[in-house]
Scaffold this active site. Sequence first.
Site, short mmCIF file in Angstrom:
data_model
loop_
_atom_site.label_atom_id
_atom_site.label_comp_id
_atom_site.label_asym_id
_atom_site.label_seq_id
_atom_site.Cartn_x
_atom_site.Cartn_y
_atom_site.Cartn_z
N LEU A 64 0.82 -1.22 0.00
CA LEU A 64 0.00 0.00 0.00
C LEU A 64 0.85 1.26 0.00
CD1 LEU A 64 -2.44 -1.23 2.77
CD2 LEU A 64 -2.97 -1.10 0.33
N LYS A 74 6.21 -3.76 11.89
CA LYS A 74 5.45 -3.45 13.12
C LYS A 74 4.07 -4.09 13.07
CE LYS A 74 7.81 0.59 14.86
NZ LYS A 74 8.97 0.56 13.92
#
Length: 332
Positions: A64, A74
Site C-alpha cells: 500500500l 510493526k
Amino acid sequence: MSKRKAPSDDSDPNHDFCEFLTELADYEKNVVRNIHKYNAYRKAASTLAKLTYRIKSGQEARKLDGIGDKISKKIDEFLETGKLRKLENIRSDDSSTAIKELTRVSGIGPAKAKELYDLGITNINHLSNNVDKLNHHQKLGLKYLDDFETKIPRSEIKNVEEIINSTLSSIDSEFKVTICGSYRRGKDFSGDIDVLITHPAFTSNESKKLKNNKLHMVVDVLKKNNLITETISLGETKFMGVCKVGTLSRRLDIRLNPYDQFYCSVLYFTGSDIFNKEMRDHALSKGFTLNEYTLRPIGSTGVPGEPVEVQSEEDIFEYLDYPYKKPEDRNM
Ligand code: 8GT
Ligand code: MN
Ligand code: MN
C-alpha cells in the site's frame, strides 16, 4: 480519549493498527521532534483507515501507499504478539510520559514541554504550581484544559456560526463568514472552531491599515456580544482566543483573508493538515506552489509566477489535475 473498537468492526477494520501508528506519530512529533517520521506514521494510518477490509500481514500492507519495510514489520509484530515493544518502552519512559502530558495544554509545544521537564515539571498538577513559567497562551491553555479537551458537537458550532453571522451582518452586510476545519469536513465533533472571514472591500492589493482595522473591529464586536471571552493573540489577519456559548469554553481561531484569495484560504483552512500536505506536494509535482493565499506556477528559474485566477475550490483541483474531493472526503 481513545475510543477503542474491536479490530473486527466492519466500518473500521484496521482501527487497532491506526491507533498504534497514531501513538507512534505523536511520540515522533512531541518527544523526538522528527516531523518526517510523524508524517510517515500519519500517512500510513490514513492509508489503512481508508481500507474496507482487514489487513492480514505486514507483507500485504507493504503493497500500500505510504507503508514501507519498518511499518510492515510493526504490523507483523502487532499481529503476532498483540503489542509493540517500541510502544511499551515509550509508555514506560518518564520523559515521554511527561512530555505527552504537558503537551495536552494548548500553547505548550514539544520544545516547551521538554524545557519544563528539564526543570523537573512532569505533570499537570506540577504545572499548576509553576504558572510563572508559562506565557499568556499557555496559562489560558492550563486554565481551560478540561474544556478544551472536550470535543465540540456540530450543533454548538452551528450556534456560534449563527451568532457570528448575525453579529457581523448587523455592522456590515458584506462580511462573508465560513466555518472551516473539521466542521466543514462534516465531522460530528471538533477540537476547536475555525472561522474564515472575508470582505469585498479587503483585497490582496490594498493597504494593510484597512485589514488591521477590520479584524480588530470583528473581535471587538464579538467581545461586546459576549461570544469572545479571552484573547490569546490578535494580529492583522489572525485571531486566536476563546469563546463560550454553552457551558464550556472553546478554542476559537479567526482568519481574515483577502476577498480575492477566498478559495485558496478556504481550501487551506478546511484541511485536514495531512490532506493539505498531500495536495501541496502534488502541486509541486505539477510545477505549482499552493499556499493559504494563492496558486502560482513555478517557472523554469524556480521562481513562482503570478497567481492563477481561481473562481472556486474546484478550479484549484482542476489546475492541478487532481481529482476533486469534497470537504467530507478530506478527512485524512
Ligand atoms: P480539530 O477538530 O482537531 O480542530 O481538527 P482540524 O480543524 O482539522 O484542525 P485545526 O488544527 O483546527 O486546523 C484546521 C486547519 O487550519 C488545518 O488544516 C491547517 O491547514 C490550518 N492551520 C492554521 N494554523 C494552524 C496551526 O497552527 N496548526 C495546525 N495544525 N493547523 C493550522 O491555519
Ligand atoms: Mn479545527
Ligand atoms: Mn484551529
